[in-house]
Design an enzyme around this catalytic site. Sequence first.
Site, PDB file in Angstrom:
ATOM      1  N   ARG A   1       4.334   3.182   2.361  1.00 31.13           N
ATOM      2  CA  ARG A   1       5.557   3.460   1.609  1.00 31.13           C
ATOM      3  C   ARG A   1       6.118   2.192   0.949  1.00 31.13           C
ATOM      4  NH1 ARG A   1       6.556   8.576   2.789  1.00 31.13           N
ATOM      5  NH2 ARG A   1       5.990   9.349   4.825  1.00 31.13           N
TER       6      ARG A   1
ATOM      7  N   ALA B   1       0.852  -1.197   0.000  1.00 28.75           N
ATOM      8  CA  ALA B   1       0.000   0.000   0.000  1.00 28.75           C
ATOM      9  C   ALA B   1       0.877   1.233   0.000  1.00 28.75           C
ATOM     10  CB  ALA B   1      -0.909   0.001   1.225  1.00 28.75           C
ATOM     11  N   LYS B   2       0.364   2.257  -0.740  1.00 29.26           N
ATOM     12  CA  LYS B   2       1.124   3.508  -0.830  1.00 29.26           C
ATOM     13  C   LYS B   2       1.374   4.082   0.551  1.00 29.26           C
ATOM     14  CE  LYS B   2      -1.156   5.086  -4.957  1.00 29.26           C
ATOM     15  NZ  LYS B   2      -2.333   5.818  -5.346  1.00 29.26           N
ATOM     16  N   ARG B   3       0.345   3.983   1.412  1.00 31.60           N
ATOM     17  CA  ARG B   3       0.491   4.665   2.705  1.00 31.60           C
ATOM     18  C   ARG B   3       1.573   4.010   3.566  1.00 31.60           C
ATOM     19  NH1 ARG B   3      -4.502   2.412   2.735  1.00 31.60           N
ATOM     20  NH2 ARG B   3      -4.698   0.529   3.990  1.00 31.60           N
TER      21      ARG B   3
END
Length: 281
Positions: free
Chosen positions: A254, A250-252
């Site tokens: 990183r 997930a992007k969040r």
Amino acid sequence: MTFSSIVTRFAPSPTGYLHLGHAYSALFAEAAAGKAGGRFLLRIEDIDPVRCRPEFETAILDDLAWLGLNWEGPVRRQSEHLADYRQALDRLQGMGLLYPCFCSRKDIAGSGQAPHGPDGPLYPGACRGLGAGERADRIGSGQPFALRLDMAAAVRLAGPLAWRDLDAGEQTARPELFGDVVLARKDVPTSYHLAVTVDDHLQGVTLVTRGRDLFEATHVHRLLQALLGLDVPQWQHHPLLMGPSGQRLAKRDRAESLRALRGRGLGLEEVRSLALSQPGG
Ligand code: GLU
């Protein structure tokens, strides 16, 4: 008889850099169209003016081109099509299925006891029963409001619905799991559920491919299609790629971006095969 070929799309949100999970999803969508001699489209889901940034969009287009993806025609950018979502909202409003909601996130989370749906706490319904006078007063005094779907009324009107996932098979639509979903946010005159459904119809998408994290969202999309008289595609929700410790990328968190992998000197074939050799690939 009309000939209809497969049309797929990849629909990233420019809220960060793409990671291997996105690469997998984009390659999956392109392959699904390619093996059927169909068309593969690209859509930028940039309705959130706070989280979306033009530099992320530029980076996404660059990464996808680097991956060798070939999308057809112009990219559809959601922020340029707010009038399409307005039209859909007006139609639902005309059917008496929307109501303004003035509640804050805090009001909704309340005591923390609120039952949860796939998108978070279910809306307890405080604004559903407001009278026309109070609604008009609050709107007139400039209170910000979202537009919610009266789910019970919508489900009654639409009747029983089904949809088909190519892997999971025929599904009974259960949009009520989500409660009174927001279709226009306080800060944005649409929402993910509305924009994605309207766009898939307008772009002629016949097979929606995306990660399994959005499997449940399809219940809501199927309902909106029925209410708005939109075409009904098929779906294929693919497995999600997992990170080294078993968490989903997930992007969040990183997750290492494609740019970072490229920066470390990984070549196209290495990145493609990393994406495709993951558990979901
Ligand atoms: N924009 C969504 C995301 O980046 C995907 C939407 C979809 O494929 O339906 O997660």
